[in-house]
Design a protein around this motif. Structure first.
Motif, PDB file in Angstrom:
ATOM      1  N   SER A  35       0.847  -1.195   0.000  1.00 25.85           N
ATOM      2  CA  SER A  35       0.000   0.000   0.000  1.00 25.85           C
ATOM      3  C   SER A  35       0.880   1.241   0.000  1.00 25.85           C
ATOM      4  N   ILE A  36       0.636   2.129  -0.964  1.00 22.78           N
ATOM      5  CA  ILE A  36       1.402   3.366  -1.088  1.00 22.78           C
ATOM      6  C   ILE A  36       0.421   4.508  -1.323  1.00 22.78           C
ATOM      7  N   ARG A  37       0.324   5.420  -0.369  1.00 28.40           N
ATOM      8  CA  ARG A  37      -0.533   6.609  -0.486  1.00 28.40           C
ATOM      9  C   ARG A  37      -1.974   6.255  -0.856  1.00 28.40           C
ATOM     10  N   GLY A  38      -2.495   5.241  -0.213  1.00 31.08           N
ATOM     11  CA  GLY A  38      -3.876   4.857  -0.453  1.00 31.08           C
ATOM     12  C   GLY A  38      -4.099   4.024  -1.696  1.00 31.08           C
ATOM     13  N   ASN A  39      -3.025   3.659  -2.390  1.00 24.97           N
ATOM     14  CA  ASN A  39      -3.113   2.783  -3.559  1.00 24.97           C
ATOM     15  C   ASN A  39      -2.592   1.406  -3.172  1.00 24.97           C
ATOM     16  N   HIS A  40      -3.330   0.375  -3.555  1.00 21.08           N
ATOM     17  CA  HIS A  40      -3.002  -0.977  -3.121  1.00 21.08           C
ATOM     18  C   HIS A  40      -2.586  -1.830  -4.322  1.00 21.08           C
ATOM     19  N   PHE A  41      -1.463  -2.496  -4.164  1.00 21.01           N
ATOM     20  CA  PHE A  41      -0.912  -3.360  -5.206  1.00 21.01           C
ATOM     21  C   PHE A  41      -0.794  -4.774  -4.644  1.00 21.01           C
ATOM     22  N   VAL A  42      -1.186  -5.755  -5.431  1.00 17.27           N
ATOM     23  CA  VAL A  42      -1.003  -7.137  -5.019  1.00 17.27           C
ATOM     24  C   VAL A  42      -0.119  -7.829  -6.050  1.00 17.27           C
ATOM     25  N   LEU A  43       0.961  -8.429  -5.569  1.00 15.23           N
ATOM     26  CA  LEU A  43       1.921  -9.134  -6.411  1.00 15.23           C
ATOM     27  C   LEU A  43       1.767 -10.628  -6.136  1.00 15.23           C
ATOM     28  N   ILE A  44       1.540 -11.414  -7.190  1.00 18.22           N
ATOM     29  CA  ILE A  44       1.225 -12.833  -7.009  1.00 18.22           C
ATOM     30  C   ILE A  44       2.095 -13.688  -7.925  1.00 18.22           C
ATOM     31  N   ASN A  45       2.569 -14.799  -7.389  1.00 18.44           N
ATOM     32  CA  ASN A  45       3.336 -15.790  -8.139  1.00 18.44           C
ATOM     33  C   ASN A  45       2.405 -16.499  -9.127  1.00 18.44           C
ATOM     34  N   SER A  46       2.609 -16.290 -10.415  1.00 19.99           N
ATOM     35  CA  SER A  46       1.718 -16.870 -11.428  1.00 19.99           C
ATOM     36  C   SER A  46       1.772 -18.388 -11.449  1.00 19.99           C
ATOM     37  N   MET A  47       2.966 -18.955 -11.229  1.00 21.02           N
ATOM     38  CA  MET A  47       3.101 -20.412 -11.291  1.00 21.02           C
ATOM     39  C   MET A  47       2.435 -21.100 -10.108  1.00 21.02           C
ATOM     40  N   ALA A  48       2.099 -20.315  -9.074  1.00 20.74           N
ATOM     41  CA  ALA A  48       1.417 -20.876  -7.911  1.00 20.74           C
ATOM     42  C   ALA A  48      -0.096 -20.897  -8.091  1.00 20.74           C
ATOM     43  N   MET A  49      -0.566 -20.493  -9.270  1.00 25.88           N
ATOM     44  CA  MET A  49      -2.003 -20.497  -9.547  1.00 25.88           C
ATOM     45  C   MET A  49      -2.379 -21.681 -10.434  1.00 25.88           C
ATOM     46  N   GLU A  50      -1.675 -22.785 -10.258  1.00 24.21           N
ATOM     47  CA  GLU A  50      -1.923 -23.985 -11.061  1.00 24.21           C
ATOM     48  C   GLU A  50      -3.260 -24.627 -10.717  1.00 24.21           C
ATOM     49  N   GLY A  51      -3.639 -24.516  -9.436  1.00 24.36           N
ATOM     50  CA  GLY A  51      -4.923 -25.067  -9.020  1.00 24.36           C
ATOM     51  C   GLY A  51      -4.913 -26.555  -8.742  1.00 24.36           C
ATOM     52  N   ASP A  52      -3.726 -27.130  -8.479  1.00 21.05           N
ATOM     53  CA  ASP A  52      -3.662 -28.575  -8.235  1.00 21.05           C
ATOM     54  C   ASP A  52      -3.491 -28.920  -6.759  1.00 21.05           C
ATOM     55  N   GLY A  53      -3.560 -27.910  -5.886  1.00 23.02           N
ATOM     56  CA  GLY A  53      -3.489 -28.172  -4.459  1.00 23.02           C
ATOM     57  C   GLY A  53      -2.104 -28.409  -3.912  1.00 23.02           C
ATOM     58  N   CYS A  54      -1.057 -28.135  -4.683  1.00 26.30           N
ATOM     59  CA  CYS A  54       0.312 -28.306  -4.184  1.00 26.30           C
ATOM     60  C   CYS A  54       0.554 -27.356  -3.011  1.00 26.30           C
ATOM     61  N   ASN A  55       1.630 -27.584  -2.270  1.00 28.18           N
ATOM     62  CA  ASN A  55       1.902 -26.762  -1.086  1.00 28.18           C
ATOM     63  C   ASN A  55       2.021 -25.283  -1.434  1.00 28.18           C
ATOM     64  N   LEU A  56       2.754 -24.989  -2.522  1.00 28.07           N
ATOM     65  CA  LEU A  56       2.918 -23.597  -2.932  1.00 28.07           C
ATOM     66  C   LEU A  56       1.578 -22.993  -3.349  1.00 28.07           C
ATOM     67  N   CYS A  57       0.777 -23.774  -4.073  1.00 30.00           N
ATOM     68  CA  CYS A  57      -0.536 -23.293  -4.514  1.00 30.00           C
ATOM     69  C   CYS A  57      -1.468 -23.075  -3.319  1.00 30.00           C
ATOM     70  N   ALA A  58      -1.459 -24.022  -2.381  1.00 33.12           N
ATOM     71  CA  ALA A  58      -2.334 -23.914  -1.213  1.00 33.12           C
ATOM     72  C   ALA A  58      -1.975 -22.690  -0.377  1.00 33.12           C
ATOM     73  N   ARG A  59      -0.681 -22.454  -0.211  1.00 33.78           N
ATOM     74  CA  ARG A  59      -0.238 -21.275   0.542  1.00 33.78           C
ATOM     75  C   ARG A  59      -0.689 -19.990  -0.152  1.00 33.78           C
TER      76      ARG A  59
END
Length: 369
Positions: A175-199
């Motif tokens: 969060s910077i001056r009321g603006n919110h940014f979310v940074l996400i690991n794309s490879m963790a969005m596989e959707g197979d329930g792996c530990n990295l994905c679940a986290r």
């Protein structure tokens, strides 16, 4: 004979300094000044309305796919040349634009998924030297598939060392001056329930903030780049090639999940090395529509494209303004050096001719030279 020797000595005495300073100027211009000449033409876009409460907007610079070479791929000269170009372009941008924050959208390294520990540490040191930011400017990096591998190649060790060395967890809310940014690991969005994905899913579920600026490596789901109409979009026929989910872009399911949970007001991705602007419209319920623009940022490296780019974002809680900035094209650098060298040769030939006429005149008139 003595006359000829004196004439040659005089010519070279005056010629060599001019040749030396001419070559120095060509080098300085082509390796330093040309970046300023090109990049000064780009700047921050003004907001259409003043932010509430008079709070200053956030000025963010976005680069992607630097692909620093390691020990396996590429020639040493290619490695040195591309890194020098990126270093000069980045430092020029820091001087000209002075952003508050820099986002690097993954694939910082070309061989991060393969390299041993010592080489990875060298990688990180090189990255921070090449892309050094001044005091007062923050830098955040998201992970790319070349940094730790595609989903099926990721090991806990690879994921952990990138997260540790680059301070880049799978999900990061800034969060910077009321603006919110979310940074996400794309490879963790596989959707197979792996530990990295679940986290990753668990951390996304804990985010209560909406209207975020979503920053990642993969583009959101789209069938291909055929929707991209930017001048620096993927060339034909590559543009019409169908994307493979989880490889070229996020899956359709992951995209819908992220949009419905984060309600982004803008999204920025990379991965393709080409530019694209997509206007998304999602209708999760009949009475609710989520609309936003996604920008795919071209590669910052001359190794991936002849006309690399970076983005400048002017962001307030109400608006996101985007300016795409060009850097010197590869052929521009080469043609400029050639033309300036030819101009120097013409000048030296002209100088020799004029100096010779002047010298002969003084000799014939009996004047001392």
């Amino acid at each position: 004979m003595a006359f000829l020797v004196r004439r040659l000595r005089r010519t070279f005495t005056h010629l060599i300094p001019r040749l030396f300073f001419g070559l120095v100027f060509i080098y300085v211009y082509c390796e330093y000044l040309i970046y300023y000449v090109t990049q000064i033409q780009c700047g921050w876009i003004m907001l259409s309305k003043e932010p509430n409460d008079g709070v200053e907007p956030v000025y963010a610079m976005v680069i992607a796919d630097t692909h620093l070479l390691g020990s396996r791929n590429g020639h040493w000269f290619d490695k040195w040349r591309r890194e020098w170009q990126m270093h000069r372009a980045f430092q020029t941008a820091m001087t000209l634009h002075s952003p508050n924050v820099v986002f690097v959208l993954g694939d910082l390294f070309d061989e991060g998924k393969w390299c041993p520990e010592k080489e990875f540490n060298d990688y990180v040191d090189r990255f921070y030297k090449l892309f050094k930011v001044p005091d007062g400017t923050a830098m955040y990096a998201v992970v790319g598939n070349h940094d730790i591998g595609f989903h099926y190649r990721i090991t806990p060790h690879l994921a952990k060392r990138f997260e540790s060395k680059l301070k880049s967890p799978p999900v990061q809310l800034i969060s910077i001056r009321g603006n919110h940014f979310v940074l996400i690991n794309s490879m963790a969005m596989e959707g197979d329930g792996c530990n990295l994905c679940a986290r990753t899913i668990a951390e996304i579920a804990n985010i209560s903030t909406v209207d975020l600026v979503y920053v990642k490596h993969y583009p959101l789901y789209r069938e291909s780049d055929s929707v991209c109409t930017e001048p620096d979009a993927a060339p034909l026929p590559e543009r019409n090639g169908l994307f493979e989910e989880r490889w070229d872009c996020l899956s359709k399911e992951s995209t819908e999940y992220l949009v419905e949970n984060l309600h982004p007001r803008a999204a920025f991705g990379a991965h393709t090395h080409h530019s694209c602007v997509v206007r998304h419209s999602f209708v999760p319920t009949p009475d609710h529509k989520i609309e936003f623009i996604e920008y795919t940022v071209p590669s910052f490296s001359w190794r991936n494209r002849l006309d690399p780019k970076y983005y400048l974002l002017t962001i307030s809680p109400e608006e996101v303004k985007v300016s795409k900035c060009g850097m010197p094209r590869e052929w521009t650098l080469q043609i400029t050096a050639i033309l300036m060298t030819l101009a120097l040769i013409v000048y030296l030939r002209y100088y020799i001719s004029v100096d010779s006429i002047s010298y002969n005149y003084k000799q014939l008139s009996g004047k001392k030279v």
